[in-house]
Design a protein around this motif. Sequence first.
Motif, PDB file in Angstrom:
ATOM      1  N   ILE A 220       0.799  -1.219   0.000  1.00 52.02           N
ATOM      2  CA  ILE A 220       0.000   0.000   0.000  1.00 52.02           C
ATOM      3  C   ILE A 220       0.831   1.268   0.000  1.00 52.02           C
ATOM      4  N   ALA A 221       2.067   1.197   0.468  1.00 52.94           N
ATOM      5  CA  ALA A 221       2.942   2.377   0.466  1.00 52.94           C
ATOM      6  C   ALA A 221       4.392   1.922   0.508  1.00 52.94           C
ATOM      7  N   THR A 222       5.233   2.719  -0.097  1.00 54.84           N
ATOM      8  CA  THR A 222       6.659   2.426  -0.090  1.00 54.84           C
ATOM      9  C   THR A 222       7.428   3.741  -0.183  1.00 54.84           C
ATOM     10  N   SER A 223       8.694   3.686   0.110  1.00 49.97           N
ATOM     11  CA  SER A 223       9.532   4.873  -0.036  1.00 49.97           C
ATOM     12  C   SER A 223      10.813   4.485  -0.751  1.00 49.97           C
ATOM     13  N   VAL A 224      11.439   5.474  -1.343  1.00 49.92           N
ATOM     14  CA  VAL A 224      12.684   5.260  -2.065  1.00 49.92           C
ATOM     15  C   VAL A 224      13.707   6.226  -1.499  1.00 49.92           C
TER      16      VAL A 224
ATOM     17  N   LEU B 269      22.134   3.049  -8.782  1.00 52.22           N
ATOM     18  CA  LEU B 269      20.757   3.414  -9.110  1.00 52.22           C
ATOM     19  C   LEU B 269      20.464   4.898  -8.899  1.00 52.22           C
ATOM     20  N   LYS B 270      21.418   5.643  -8.381  1.00 48.77           N
ATOM     21  CA  LYS B 270      21.195   7.051  -8.057  1.00 48.77           C
ATOM     22  C   LYS B 270      20.637   7.851  -9.241  1.00 48.77           C
TER      23      LYS B 270
ATOM     24  N   GLN C 206      16.922   9.633  -9.134  1.00 57.08           N
ATOM     25  CA  GLN C 206      16.777  11.074  -9.312  1.00 57.08           C
ATOM     26  C   GLN C 206      15.865  11.391 -10.495  1.00 57.08           C
ATOM     27  N   SER C 207      15.940  10.606 -11.550  1.00 57.62           N
ATOM     28  CA  SER C 207      15.061  10.789 -12.701  1.00 57.62           C
ATOM     29  C   SER C 207      13.602  10.542 -12.317  1.00 57.62           C
ATOM     30  N   THR C 208      13.368   9.501 -11.541  1.00 52.71           N
ATOM     31  CA  THR C 208      12.021   9.200 -11.069  1.00 52.71           C
ATOM     32  C   THR C 208      11.515  10.307 -10.156  1.00 52.71           C
TER      33      THR C 208
END
Length: 73
Positions: A45-49, A57-58, A62-64
């Motif tokens: 239901i929720a996530t963080s990056v 993956l930086k 940053q693009s996302t």
Amino acid sequence: MAADTEPLEIILHLPLLCEDKNVPYVFVRSKQALGRACGVSRPVIATSVTIKEGSQLKPQIQSTQMAIERLLV
């Protein structure tokens, strides 16, 4: 955050926290799709990056982040 969360009230405090901390956020249609994007077979239901310094993956993160910020404008 998944827009099909039931009951939706369990995540409605998150946008307020994000806005207070100047953190971009976005709702997605499906908790199933969010789970798949997180690499798990269960609904999420929720996530963080977060960005770890030195991560390969930086640039993608940053693009996302920039794409999400454009949605908020």
